[in-house]
Design a protein around this motif. Structure first.
Motif, PDB file in Angstrom:
ATOM      1  N   GLY A 132       3.106 -13.041  -8.991  1.00 13.50           N
ATOM      2  CA  GLY A 132       3.487 -12.903  -7.596  1.00 13.50           C
ATOM      3  C   GLY A 132       4.070 -11.553  -7.248  1.00 13.50           C
ATOM      4  N   ASN A 133       4.336 -10.731  -8.262  1.00 18.14           N
ATOM      5  CA  ASN A 133       4.948  -9.429  -8.017  1.00 18.14           C
ATOM      6  C   ASN A 133       4.055  -8.264  -8.436  1.00 18.14           C
ATOM      7  OD1 ASN A 133       7.501 -10.161  -6.834  1.00 18.14           O
ATOM      8  ND2 ASN A 133       8.036 -11.010  -8.827  1.00 18.14           N
ATOM      9  N   ALA A 134       2.771  -8.525  -8.604  1.00 12.45           N
ATOM     10  CA  ALA A 134       1.791  -7.467  -8.888  1.00 12.45           C
ATOM     11  C   ALA A 134       0.476  -7.829  -8.210  1.00 12.45           C
ATOM     12  CB  ALA A 134       1.587  -7.308 -10.397  1.00 12.45           C
ATOM     13  N   ASP A 135      -0.289  -6.815  -7.867  1.00  7.58           N
ATOM     14  CA  ASP A 135      -1.606  -7.036  -7.277  1.00  7.58           C
ATOM     15  C   ASP A 135      -2.576  -7.446  -8.378  1.00  7.58           C
ATOM     16  OD1 ASP A 135      -3.588  -7.031  -5.281  1.00  7.58           O
ATOM     17  OD2 ASP A 135      -4.216  -5.019  -5.849  1.00  7.58           O
ATOM     18  N   LEU A 136      -3.358  -8.479  -8.141  1.00  3.95           N
ATOM     19  CA  LEU A 136      -4.351  -8.959  -9.101  1.00  3.95           C
ATOM     20  C   LEU A 136      -5.740  -8.675  -8.541  1.00  3.95           C
ATOM     21  CD1 LEU A 136      -2.812 -12.424 -10.053  1.00  3.95           C
ATOM     22  CD2 LEU A 136      -2.515 -10.235 -11.223  1.00  3.95           C
ATOM     23  N   THR A 137      -6.587  -8.036  -9.333  1.00  6.67           N
ATOM     24  CA  THR A 137      -7.926  -7.689  -8.876  1.00  6.67           C
ATOM     25  C   THR A 137      -8.938  -7.845 -10.012  1.00  6.67           C
ATOM     26  OG1 THR A 137      -7.893  -5.338  -9.481  1.00  6.67           O
ATOM     27  CG2 THR A 137      -6.908  -5.942  -7.364  1.00  6.67           C
ATOM     28  N   ALA A 138     -10.205  -7.779  -9.660  1.00  7.61           N
ATOM     29  CA  ALA A 138     -11.301  -7.758 -10.639  1.00  7.61           C
ATOM     30  C   ALA A 138     -12.462  -6.999 -10.022  1.00  7.61           C
ATOM     31  CB  ALA A 138     -11.741  -9.171 -11.017  1.00  7.61           C
ATOM     32  N   HIS A 139     -13.282  -6.402 -10.861  1.00  5.70           N
ATOM     33  CA  HIS A 139     -14.443  -5.670 -10.373  1.00  5.70           C
ATOM     34  C   HIS A 139     -15.390  -6.607  -9.623  1.00  5.70           C
ATOM     35  CE1 HIS A 139     -14.333  -1.855 -13.101  1.00  5.70           C
ATOM     36  NE2 HIS A 139     -13.126  -2.219 -12.712  1.00  5.70           N
ATOM     37  N   VAL A 140     -16.031  -6.058  -8.607  1.00  2.00           N
ATOM     38  CA  VAL A 140     -16.937  -6.841  -7.769  1.00  2.00           C
ATOM     39  C   VAL A 140     -18.335  -6.850  -8.374  1.00  2.00           C
ATOM     40  CG1 VAL A 140     -18.028  -6.945  -5.500  1.00  2.00           C
ATOM     41  CG2 VAL A 140     -15.591  -6.379  -5.700  1.00  2.00           C
ATOM     42  N   ASP A 141     -18.933  -8.029  -8.408  1.00  2.00           N
ATOM     43  CA  ASP A 141     -20.324  -8.206  -8.818  1.00  2.00           C
ATOM     44  C   ASP A 141     -21.183  -8.099  -7.564  1.00  2.00           C
ATOM     45  OD1 ASP A 141     -22.828  -9.204  -9.517  1.00  2.00           O
ATOM     46  OD2 ASP A 141     -22.016 -10.723 -10.872  1.00  2.00           O
ATOM     47  N   PHE A 142     -21.727  -6.906  -7.315  1.00  2.00           N
ATOM     48  CA  PHE A 142     -22.477  -6.679  -6.075  1.00  2.00           C
ATOM     49  C   PHE A 142     -23.795  -7.435  -6.058  1.00  2.00           C
ATOM     50  CE2 PHE A 142     -19.523  -3.129  -5.670  1.00  2.00           C
ATOM     51  CZ  PHE A 142     -19.290  -3.106  -4.314  1.00  2.00           C
ATOM     52  N   LEU A 178       0.808  -1.211   0.000  1.00  2.00           N
ATOM     53  CA  LEU A 178       0.000   0.000   0.000  1.00  2.00           C
ATOM     54  C   LEU A 178       0.843   1.264   0.000  1.00  2.00           C
ATOM     55  CD1 LEU A 178      -2.503  -1.260   2.653  1.00  2.00           C
ATOM     56  CD2 LEU A 178      -3.164  -0.617   0.349  1.00  2.00           C
ATOM     57  N   GLY A 179       0.195   2.364  -0.406  1.00  2.00           N
ATOM     58  CA  GLY A 179       0.774   3.684  -0.273  1.00  2.00           C
ATOM     59  C   GLY A 179       1.551   4.150  -1.486  1.00  2.00           C
ATOM     60  N   ALA A 180       2.143   5.345  -1.357  1.00  2.00           N
ATOM     61  CA  ALA A 180       2.861   5.955  -2.475  1.00  2.00           C
ATOM     62  C   ALA A 180       4.043   5.116  -2.920  1.00  2.00           C
ATOM     63  CB  ALA A 180       3.322   7.354  -2.071  1.00  2.00           C
ATOM     64  N   ASP A 181       4.677   4.408  -1.973  1.00  2.00           N
ATOM     65  CA  ASP A 181       5.830   3.584  -2.322  1.00  2.00           C
ATOM     66  C   ASP A 181       5.432   2.161  -2.695  1.00  2.00           C
ATOM     67  OD1 ASP A 181       7.550   5.712  -1.797  1.00  2.00           O
ATOM     68  OD2 ASP A 181       7.671   5.194   0.339  1.00  2.00           O
ATOM     69  N   GLY A 182       4.140   1.843  -2.610  1.00  2.00           N
ATOM     70  CA  GLY A 182       3.679   0.509  -2.960  1.00  2.00           C
ATOM     71  C   GLY A 182       3.107   0.472  -4.361  1.00  2.00           C
ATOM     72  N   ASP A 183       2.143  -0.418  -4.563  1.00  2.00           N
ATOM     73  CA  ASP A 183       1.568  -0.604  -5.894  1.00  2.00           C
ATOM     74  C   ASP A 183       0.203   0.039  -6.059  1.00  2.00           C
ATOM     75  OD1 ASP A 183       3.744  -2.101  -6.916  1.00  2.00           O
ATOM     76  OD2 ASP A 183       3.053  -3.846  -5.779  1.00  2.00           O
ATOM     77  N   PHE A 184      -0.485   0.352  -4.967  1.00  2.00           N
ATOM     78  CA  PHE A 184      -1.793   0.990  -5.058  1.00  2.00           C
ATOM     79  C   PHE A 184      -2.072   1.716  -3.753  1.00  2.00           C
ATOM     80  CE2 PHE A 184      -2.392  -3.300  -3.483  1.00  2.00           C
ATOM     81  CZ  PHE A 184      -3.255  -3.150  -2.417  1.00  2.00           C
ATOM     82  N   ARG A 235       1.075  -2.624 -10.588  1.00  2.00           N
ATOM     83  CA  ARG A 235       2.398  -2.550  -9.980  1.00  2.00           C
ATOM     84  C   ARG A 235       2.900  -1.117 -10.120  1.00  2.00           C
ATOM     85  NH1 ARG A 235       5.926  -7.010 -12.006  1.00  2.00           N
ATOM     86  NH2 ARG A 235       6.169  -5.719 -13.868  1.00  2.00           N
ATOM     87  N   GLY A 236       3.345  -0.541  -9.013  1.00  2.00           N
ATOM     88  CA  GLY A 236       3.811   0.828  -9.062  1.00  2.00           C
ATOM     89  C   GLY A 236       2.741   1.801  -9.503  1.00  2.00           C
ATOM     90  N   HIS A 237       1.473   1.524  -9.137  1.00  2.00           N
ATOM     91  CA  HIS A 237       0.324   2.375  -9.473  1.00  2.00           C
ATOM     92  C   HIS A 237       0.029   2.394 -10.973  1.00  2.00           C
ATOM     93  CE1 HIS A 237       0.099   4.073  -5.358  1.00  2.00           C
ATOM     94  NE2 HIS A 237       1.401   3.901  -5.394  1.00  2.00           N
ATOM     95  N   GLU A 238       0.561   1.428 -11.716  1.00  2.00           N
ATOM     96  CA  GLU A 238       0.306   1.332 -13.142  1.00  2.00           C
ATOM     97  C   GLU A 238      -0.213  -0.056 -13.478  1.00  2.00           C
ATOM     98  OE1 GLU A 238       0.580   3.789 -15.252  1.00  2.00           O
ATOM     99  OE2 GLU A 238       1.584   5.250 -13.944  1.00  2.00           O
ATOM    100  N   LYS A 239      -1.078  -0.141 -14.506  1.00  2.00           N
ATOM    101  CA  LYS A 239      -1.552  -1.445 -14.961  1.00  2.00           C
ATOM    102  C   LYS A 239      -0.448  -2.169 -15.720  1.00  2.00           C
ATOM    103  CE  LYS A 239      -6.479  -0.322 -15.282  1.00  2.00           C
ATOM    104  NZ  LYS A 239      -7.679  -0.294 -16.166  1.00  2.00           N
ATOM    105  N   VAL A 240      -0.305  -3.459 -15.450  1.00  2.00           N
ATOM    106  CA  VAL A 240       0.675  -4.300 -16.135  1.00  2.00           C
ATOM    107  C   VAL A 240      -0.015  -5.580 -16.582  1.00  2.00           C
ATOM    108  CG1 VAL A 240       2.648  -3.355 -14.870  1.00  2.00           C
ATOM    109  CG2 VAL A 240       1.438  -5.358 -13.957  1.00  2.00           C
ATOM    110  N   ASP A 241       0.654  -6.349 -17.414  1.00  2.00           N
ATOM    111  CA  ASP A 241       0.129  -7.624 -17.888  1.00  2.00           C
ATOM    112  C   ASP A 241      -0.028  -8.578 -16.701  1.00  2.00           C
ATOM    113  OD1 ASP A 241      -0.318 -10.146 -18.989  1.00  2.00           O
ATOM    114  OD2 ASP A 241       1.125  -9.884 -20.610  1.00  2.00           O
ATOM    115  N   PRO A 242      -1.243  -9.086 -16.446  1.00  2.00           N
ATOM    116  CA  PRO A 242      -1.439  -9.947 -15.270  1.00  2.00           C
ATOM    117  C   PRO A 242      -0.716 -11.285 -15.346  1.00  2.00           C
ATOM    118  CG  PRO A 242      -3.438  -9.870 -16.596  1.00  2.00           C
ATOM    119  CD  PRO A 242      -2.504  -8.835 -17.162  1.00  2.00           C
TER     120      PRO A 242
END
Length: 355
Positions: free
Chosen positions: A262-272, A41-47, A250-257
């Motif tokens: 293991g070195n980038a956050d993986l997410t998907a939109h939530v189906d509420f 998390l945070g400015a020095d993290g990925d998001f 990664r680094g607040h930028e989108k990258v190829d998942p």
């Protein structure tokens, strides 16, 4: 060594894997998993999440939960819980904002559902003095009334992806092509869980299903339905899933998942809609889905921002103005992020939300 050789070996042995299996491995592998090994998390993290942007977010969430507690008769004792509490910033802001609510802190047992050892250590430091307890899952929460918040928790839970093919579906899978990970499709097959999506999809449409969310919501909603409480679910997404939202940051930028697993956050939109259905099945009521900006404005974030800005100038004033905009403006987080409230059928929705 990293995750890629392990994933390729697994594919060689078992065949292509689902997106859900890939996400679970990349995020939570005990040695190489993203959340197992770092504070992202945070400015020095990925998001960066809403609580890290401004104290206003946690303060208003806390006061909404506290008012629900008052409205339901000051239940005591109760669980004050957070799913995926990040650095502990949100819980710290909730606890600070609710100190003036008579009896709330004394009745609360603070529970954090967190599996990352790295993040547990950060949370312990941020929340020292509050004596929180950690749980591995919602199933282990005490049998007490439950007042819970989950901010950007459900977006990291594993999803499966299916492409509409005739009257059936083909699952999107991850395989090996010349030593690199690549997407492919499984055979056409019926998917009973997607029967209701035949009417609103066409050939080639992609639909995502969270594999863990219904069970988690079921536990939370049953506790709220039987013992009382409230849950505030805040995440990015919409009422119904449609389209490919699987992404890596990664680094607040989108990258190829599929690159550097293991070195980038993986997410998907939530189906509420899926969360609401699971809540109803467990006996709880749910609010209308509200944009985060609307939710925060109903709770008075503009007045709070004005109070924080009073007497400030220069960079300090600009920071408050930017935080208010980022949390509420439709072009920032205000529209993309949504809020769903869960509550007993005999109670009212938490403040900021409508029935």
């Amino acid at each position: 060594m990293n995750l890629l050789p392990l994933l390729l070996e697994r594919i060689a042995q078992d065949g292509p894997m689902s997106v859900a299996d890939y996400m679970a491995t990349c995020l939570m592998h005990p040695q190489y998993g993203y959340y197992s090994t770092r504070d992202p998390l945070g400015a020095d993290g990925d998001f960066i999440t809403a609580p890290e942007i401004s104290q206003m977010f946690g303060e208003l969430v806390g006061l909404s939960l506290a008012q629900s507690w008052l409205d339901q008769g000051r239940l005591s004792p109760f669980c004050l819980a957070e799913l995926g509490p990040g650095r502990g910033t949100l819980m710290a802001d909730i606890l600070r904002a609710t100190r003036s609510v008579p009896g709330f802190a004394e009745a609360a047992e603070i529970l954090l559902v967190e599996v990352s050892p790295a993040l547990r250590a950060v949370q312990a430091d941020v929340l020292k003095g509050y004596a929180p307890r950690w749980m591995d899952s919602v199933e282990t929460l005490p049998d007490l009334p439950l007042f819970l918040v989950a901010n950007e928790f459900f977006d990291v839970l594993p999803i499966r992806q299916f492409l509409r093919s005739g009257d059936g579906w083909r699952e999107r899978l991850i395989g090996n092509r010349d030593g690199s990970l690549t997407f492919g499709l499984g055979a056409q097959a019926p998917q009973p869980a997607l029967d209701h999506r035949i009417e609103d999809t066409t050939e080639g449409d992609l639909v995502e299903i969270s594999t863990m969310s219904p069970a988690i919501i079921g536990h939370v909603a049953r506790r709220i339905a039987t013992r009382g409480g409230t849950a505030l679910l805040v995440d990015y997404g919409d009422w119904r899933s449609l389209g490919d939202t699987f992404q890596a940051l990664r680094g607040h930028e989108k990258v190829d998942p599929l690159t550097d697993p293991g070195n980038a956050d993986l997410t998907a939109h939530v189906d509420f809609e899926l969360l609401a259905q699971a809540a109803r099945a467990a006996g709880a009521a749910h609010s209308r889905l509200a944009p985060q900006g609307v939710f925060l404005e109903r709770l008075g974030i503009t007045a709070r921002a004005q109070k924080l800005a009073s007497g400030l100038e220069g960079a300090a004033l600009d920071k408050v103005i930017r935080a208010h905009r980022r949390l509420t403006h439709p072009g920032e987080m205000g529209q993309l992020f949504k809020v769903l409230g869960l509550f007993p059928a005999s109670a009212s929705p938490p403040p900021g939300l409508e029935p």
